[in-house]
Write a protein that holds these residues in place. Structure first.
Motif, mmCIF file in Angstrom:
data_model
loop_
_atom_site.group_PDB
_atom_site.id
_atom_site.type_symbol
_atom_site.label_atom_id
_atom_site.label_comp_id
_atom_site.label_asym_id
_atom_site.label_seq_id
_atom_site.Cartn_x
_atom_site.Cartn_y
_atom_site.Cartn_z
ATOM 1 N N GLY A 263 -6.462 -8.195 3.967
ATOM 2 C CA GLY A 263 -5.540 -7.986 5.079
ATOM 3 C C GLY A 263 -4.112 -7.853 4.588
ATOM 4 N N VAL A 266 -4.368 -3.045 0.693
ATOM 5 C CA VAL A 266 -5.466 -2.102 0.788
ATOM 6 C C VAL A 266 -6.392 -2.349 -0.384
ATOM 7 C CG1 VAL A 266 -6.019 0.330 0.598
ATOM 8 C CG2 VAL A 266 -4.075 -0.412 1.938
ATOM 9 N N ARG A 271 -11.782 1.845 -2.295
ATOM 10 C CA ARG A 271 -11.542 3.214 -1.849
ATOM 11 C C ARG A 271 -11.658 4.203 -3.007
ATOM 12 N NH1 ARG A 271 -9.134 4.071 2.974
ATOM 13 N NH2 ARG A 271 -8.060 5.841 2.088
ATOM 14 N N ARG A 568 1.063 2.099 3.867
ATOM 15 C CA ARG A 568 -0.225 2.285 3.231
ATOM 16 C C ARG A 568 -1.277 1.483 3.973
ATOM 17 N NH1 ARG A 568 -1.843 1.131 -3.075
ATOM 18 N NH2 ARG A 568 -3.767 2.303 -2.990
ATOM 19 N N ALA A 569 -0.906 0.248 4.307
ATOM 20 C CA ALA A 569 -1.869 -0.620 4.976
ATOM 21 C C ALA A 569 -2.282 -0.058 6.331
ATOM 22 C CB ALA A 569 -1.289 -2.025 5.140
ATOM 23 N N LEU A 570 -1.354 0.559 7.007
ATOM 24 C CA LEU A 570 -1.670 1.045 8.346
ATOM 25 C C LEU A 570 -2.111 2.498 8.374
ATOM 26 C CD1 LEU A 570 1.002 -0.717 10.498
ATOM 27 C CD2 LEU A 570 -1.457 -0.832 10.804
ATOM 28 N N GLY A 571 -2.081 3.130 7.201
ATOM 29 C CA GLY A 571 -2.515 4.521 7.158
ATOM 30 C C GLY A 571 -1.622 5.417 7.996
ATOM 31 N N ARG B 241 -10.024 11.686 12.650
ATOM 32 C CA ARG B 241 -9.995 12.064 11.246
ATOM 33 C C ARG B 241 -10.551 11.027 10.279
ATOM 34 N NH1 ARG B 241 -7.444 16.888 9.480
ATOM 35 N NH2 ARG B 241 -5.810 15.765 8.367
ATOM 36 N N ARG B 242 -9.644 10.352 9.579
ATOM 37 C CA ARG B 242 -10.192 9.530 8.521
ATOM 38 C C ARG B 242 -10.135 8.062 8.911
ATOM 39 N NH1 ARG B 242 -5.721 8.113 5.398
ATOM 40 N NH2 ARG B 242 -3.851 8.837 6.427
ATOM 41 N N ARG B 245 -7.020 2.548 6.937
ATOM 42 C CA ARG B 245 -7.047 1.910 5.626
ATOM 43 C C ARG B 245 -7.346 0.422 5.720
ATOM 44 N NH1 ARG B 245 -4.900 4.352 1.577
ATOM 45 N NH2 ARG B 245 -4.762 6.571 1.906
ATOM 46 N N THR B 246 -6.710 -0.216 6.651
ATOM 47 C CA THR B 246 -7.117 -1.587 6.896
ATOM 48 C C THR B 246 -7.360 -1.681 8.390
ATOM 49 O OG1 THR B 246 -4.845 -2.204 7.167
ATOM 50 C CG2 THR B 246 -5.826 -2.678 5.039
ATOM 51 N N PRO B 248 -6.504 -2.445 11.822
ATOM 52 C CA PRO B 248 -5.240 -2.733 12.495
ATOM 53 C C PRO B 248 -5.284 -4.037 13.289
ATOM 54 C CG PRO B 248 -6.282 -0.755 13.406
ATOM 55 C CD PRO B 248 -7.101 -1.189 12.249
ATOM 56 N N GLU B 250 -6.799 -6.757 12.375
ATOM 57 C CA GLU B 250 -6.545 -7.798 11.385
ATOM 58 C C GLU B 250 -5.049 -7.842 11.071
ATOM 59 O OE1 GLU B 250 -8.379 -9.986 10.144
ATOM 60 O OE2 GLU B 250 -7.594 -10.571 8.184
ATOM 61 N N PHE B 251 -4.480 -6.682 10.933
ATOM 62 C CA PHE B 251 -3.057 -6.573 10.618
ATOM 63 C C PHE B 251 -2.210 -7.300 11.660
ATOM 64 C CE2 PHE B 251 0.993 -4.371 10.937
ATOM 65 C CZ PHE B 251 1.381 -4.248 9.625
#
Lengths: 580, 454
Positions: A263, A266, A271, A568-571, B241-242, B245-246, B248, B250-251
């Motif tokens: 959390g 990443v 990946r 990065r974490a949230l893309g 799409r993709r 990454r984590t 959200p 949890e974020f």
């Protein structure tokens, strides 16, 4: 015992210290206890903090406004720490970050054969193990620091400062910034991706270079084997082919990385390892985005690691029928990781100072390694690396047979240059560069400087004696208006106003041998009339930067790594094309 | 209900844009042979204009009362930011409440049981009482559950940020401007409690809508069709799409638990209560402490910016179709919200074609740089004007220059490059022009095809 031997060495004054660290993450346990390791760091006379000549640990927590008393100047080197101490003692956390940062710095200095500075003026990197309550950690050059956050899950704290790969990742950012300050600047999709990808590679190889971590992962894979051989510390060969190890070791570590700090970052390893090879992968839209693109670089290196390791294991003699020594398996894994880590660090000296591409990086790795390790028959690292990079669509920039940079055949004029100060004095080096500006294809109207000059000492491969070399970075800047681009045979990118100031940047890395003769000229220079391929590259770069909004008024290019990590974490990759 | 027997179709629609400075407030009046019907689209401001404005939100509310003849039919609150709903609180809000709106429409993310019942949403929590077209049962419930906890977490974080913003004004190292931004975002934008609560009890019927929802307006505004083009549901946008990454959820969960630990519980919430603390900051660390404080505040601000922008993306995007005349009101939707309707939805191509023929575009987010998708929306609108016989495009901008962003950073609101494009490619009406303190609004009138033939 839940601890493991990392690097070799003995205790005592004057010889390396051997502090304990958390081997991977407090979530990774062996026999019910947190897996720890002892690592070597150079001996130094510390102040409380610890405060040493390169690292200053400051344990201040901004969320609670608490300044913990600085950890004692001595490091914990005797018995392995127990879990209560690991989780409950801030002074152990201070030691953990001190040891990991110093170890990483040591690896860079050892590989490069010289001292390595940070990317800021001070010599001491500030490291804050409990900076604030937030699931983030980052390198910030303006405050000369690495900050590690902590967070609570179900009331229990989790510490990013206890995660081996997070600490090394951030340290690698700081070191890379010290070695190539222009790599954080906007240039191309590759360069944007390189910092994160490189930091991930260093972090992962650093984790794999601890024998104990590898052993633990292999044990996990073999735990279903209840045979007598397995109980005697042996492992069946069927568990050691490439696909098996990919699953057990690479994905296994990826699972471990989920540990306590999931959390907060990443899972780059998961990946990357999941990326199937595809020579066209970097052309896909998704992989133009910096973080995804960086993961391709990680994938190419980690696949190389796996293949070389499995090859080494095939040569391992069986102790019993189809059973080999488990410890040897782990040792080989750690050795290969260590060797590969050395290669990627050395490569930095052979990269152009500016506008790096993955292809340049590949040529740099191959050249740097061939320079000091002529004979690659044992590991076949270079050939394997080249193959795997190729499978992900990365071919070396250099068009030579082995992909290494071509030797320079330029005979530099050395008139008036004092040879003895060439290794240490940038002004002397500039004199050499200026005297040879025409043959080095430098534009005399550009702002030109020797941005770094680094003497380095290597052990020569032929006779084992030290070789002195010099690496100089020479950078050039030309400030033009957008409508003047055509003077350089470049086309003004769409949507850029005539009056927009545009800085064209170029640079060369010059590697000189012990006689001051130019060995390599690694050139990403300013676009030169008549050099069609270089012009095409420069044009693509301009168009890319325009598309990224770089030329828009006052666009901020100094995005801190903290927000990079967060994005990065949230893309988050808001489409530039849709913005005004 | 006001008005009388059932009018069939409006003959004219008038859009009255009140100059509320930095905010949105529009009254859509549909003229029927049997009388007018009124829809209030947002009523909020974070800064009223110094001159040429109403002076107070109460005065705007009173004007709305006059303009509606004392009866509102529909209220739309596009999202919870203060510049869109602040007027619904306090005295001004009381004036509006007395107009007894029949229907209040808000985005699905504002549904009260979504926001308060953190872990166990009832089945009615599925977005939009009139169910959106996309989505399968089980998956939707899961998605809704995730959204529920995420929203609860976001609210918790917002509360914390407000407190921190106020606190950090006195902490060394934290620049005043940064602390003020934190306090502003926390208080006015994220929480905005009085207005949110006022809206929850406003109107006879409330609808929480998502992409594809059908609004029950047939009897309130006969002959008017409304397409809800945003916000997408979690499930709709998650399919995009993709893979993320984590997670959200949890974020936000981690962010919120930090907030919880700081706010309540064990006094100072120190990590290591037993560990010795330095009585004085050692000399060698003094330079660094303010730096850490600043980074901490920036860290929080970056988190909150993401949250703030996430809230813009809960904005309703409504396309009105009145006898073939299309009016587009997107609130403050940014690209992530638009993207579903314009690119990722199965019927995206058809939606784009329909949007392109709109004759009115209410400029998104007061003209900020990322709320008018350049290629997906603006270029499509322009392209449609090249058809012979296409009606000219009218754009409506409600804004106050100089309040947000900076020109040197290219973030000024309204964004100059956008305003230029609007002037070139449409007939632009801005609330900053042509209003006075006596007449603090401007009108756009669209005559409609003869709808009164019945």
């Amino acid at each position: 015992m839940a601890h493991t031997q990392g690097d070799g060495g003995t205790m005592g004054p004057g010889v390396p210290r051997r502090p304990w660290i958390v081997a991977q993450d407090p979530g990774v346990r062996r026999a019910g206890r947190i897996l720890t390791a002892q690592v070597s760091v150079p001996w130094e006379d510390l102040e409380p903090g610890p405060l040493g000549h390169r690292v200053h640990v400051v344990d201040y927590d901004a969320s609670t406004k608490t300044f913990y008393r600085p950890a004692p100047a001595s490091l914990l080197e005797g018995d392995a720490p127990d879990d209560d101490l690991i989780l409950g003692e801030p002074s152990f956390h201070a030691q953990n970050v001190y040891a990991l940062v110093m170890r990483t710095l040591g690896r860079f200095e050892q590989a490069l054969g010289r001292r390595v500075s940070w990317g800021f003026r001070s010599h001491q990197l500030k490291v804050v193990p409990h900076a604030f309550e937030a699931a983030n950690a980052f390198y910030a050059p303006d405050s000369e620091s690495l900050s590690f956050g902590y967070f609570r899950r179900d009331g229990r704290p989790a510490f990013t400062c206890l995660s081996h790969d997070i600490v090394v990742h951030e340290t690698a950012h700081a070191l890379l910034d010290g070695l190539r300050s222009r790599f954080m600047a906007p240039s191309s999709p590759d360069q944007a991706a390189f910092h994160e990808g490189y930091a991930d590679i260093v972090a992962l190889l650093s984790v794999f270079s601890l024998t104990g971590v590898v052993e633990q992962l292999i044990d996990h894979a073999a735990e279903r084997d209840r045979s007598r051989s397995a109980r005697r510390g042996l492992i069946h060969r069927s568990l050691l082919d490439e696909e098996q190890l990919r699953r057990s070791v690479l994905f296994g570590l990826a699972d471990d990385m989920e540990g306590e700090t999931a959390g907060a970052r990443v899972n780059a390893l998961r990946r990357s390892v999941a990326l199937e090879p595809d020579p066209a992968i970097l052309e896909q839209d998704v992989f133009l985005e910096a973080h995804s693109r960086g993961e391709v670089l990680v994938a190419a290196v980690m696949r190389t690691y796996l293949e070389v390791w499995t090859r080494r294991l095939r040569a391992l003699g069986a102790i019993e029928r189809d059973y080999v020594d488990r410890e040897r398996v782990a040792e080989e894994g750690a050795n290969v990781a260590d060797q590969l880590l050395t290669m990627v660090i050395r490569a930095l000296d052979y990269t152009p100072p500016i506008h790096l591409t993955f292809a340049d990086f590949l040529s740099a790795v191959l050249t740097a390694d061939a320079e000091v390790r002529v004979d690659d028959r044992r590991y076949q690292l270079r050939a394997t690396l080249r193959t795997w990079f190729g499978r992900y669509g990365i071919e070396p920039t250099a068009a030579t047979v082995d992909g290494t940079w071509p030797r320079s055949d330029l005979q530099l004029t050395r008139h008036g240059v004092r040879f003895d100060s060439l290794q240490a004095d940038p002004t002397e080096m500039f004199r050499l560069v200026w005297s040879n500006r025409r043959s080095l294809q430098l534009d005399p109207s550009a702002y030109t400087r020797v941005s770094s000059l680094r003497p380095c000492l290597r052990i020569g491969p032929e006779d084992g004696l030290p070789v002195r070399e010099t690496v100089a970075e020479c950078t050039q800047y030309l400030s033009v208006r957008a409508d003047e681009l055509r003077r350089y045979r470049l086309v003004k990118p769409l949507g850029v106003d005539d009056a927009t100031p545009i800085v064209l940047e170029g640079g060369s890395t010059l590697v000189l041998d012990e006689y001051g003769t130019l060995k390599y000229e690694i050139n990403n220079g300013l676009p030169v009339k008549g050099n069609a391929p270089a012009l095409a590259v420069a044009q693509r770069r301009l168009d890319y930067l325009a598309e990224q909004g770089y030329f828009e008024a006052g666009s901020s290019v100094a995005a801190r790594l903290s927000s990079l990590h967060r994005r990065r974490a949230l893309g988050d990759d808001s489409a530039r094309a849709e913005v005004w | 209900m006001a008005g009388s027997r059932r009018p069939k179709r409006p003959t004219e629609v008038r859009i009255r844009a009140y100059n509320v400075g930095f905010g949105d407030c529009f009254l859509l009046t549909f003229r029927y042979p049997a009388g007018d019907r009124h829809l209030l689209m947002d009523f909020g401001s974070t800064r009223l204009p110094r001159r040429n404005g109403p002076g107070s939100m109460v005065r705007v509310a009173e004007q709305i009362r006059t303009d509606t003849g004392g009866k509102l039919h529909v209220v739309v609150a596009t999202h919870r930011h203060a510049d869109h709903i602040s007027g619904f609180a306090g005295k001004a809000g009381e004036v509006i409440a007395a107009l007894e709106p029949e229907l209040v429409v808000q985005p699905w993310t504002e549904q009260p049981d979504l926001a308060t019942d953190a872990r166990a949403p009832s089945s009615s929590s599925s977005p939009g009482r009139a169910a959106p077209s996309a989505g399968r049962g089980g998956g939707k419930r899961l998605a809704a559950a995730a959204a529920v906890s995420r929203l609860a977490d976001m609210h918790e974080l917002a509360e914390y940020v407000r407190e921190q913003g106020v606190r950090s004004e006195t902490v060394a190292g934290v620049p005043k401007r940064l602390a003020a931004q934190l306090a502003f975002l926390g208080e006015e934008n994220l929480l905005n409690r009085p207005a949110v609560e006022a809206l929850q009890s406003l109107g006879r019927k409330q609808v929480y809508a998502a992409f594809g929802s059908r609004l029950p307006i047939a009897s309130l505004l006969p002959g008017v069709a409304v397409d809800v083009l945003g916000p997408p549901t979690v499930e709709q946008s998650a399919g995009i799409r993709r893979e993320a990454r984590t997670d959200p959820d949890e974020f936000w969960h981690l962010a919120a638990s930090a907030a919880r630990a700081r706010r309540g519980g064990d006094g100072q919430g120190r990590l290591f209560p037993e560990a010795p603390v330095a009585r004085q900051v050692p000399q060698e660390a003094r330079w660094l402490i303010p730096q850490i404080e600043r980074m901490h505040a920036e860290e929080l601000l970056s988190l909150v910016r993401i949250l703030d922008s996430a809230l813009n993306n809960t904005s309703l995007i409504l396309l009105f179709d009145v006898a073939g005349t299309r009016l587009l009101f997107p609130g403050d939707a940014q690209i992530e919200n638009w993207r579903y309707a314009l690119r990722d939805a199965p019927e995206a191509a058809e939606i784009r074609a329909r949007l392109a023929t709109a004759v009115l575009y209410k400029v998104g987010h007061h003209g900020s740089l990322n709320a008018t998708p350049r290629t997906l929306l603006w270029e499509a609108l322009q392209e449609a004007r090249t058809d012979p016989g296409a009606e000219p495009l009218v754009t409506l901008l409600s804004t106050l220059a100089g309040k947000h962003g900076s020109e040197t950073r290219g973030t000024e609101v309204p964004r100059n490059t956008l305003v230029e494009a609007l002037r070139r490619g449409s007939e632009l009406h801005s609330t900053e022009e042509g209003t006075t303190s006596a007449r603090f609004w401007r009108d756009l009138v669209f005559p409609l095809d003869d709808g009164s033939s019945a």
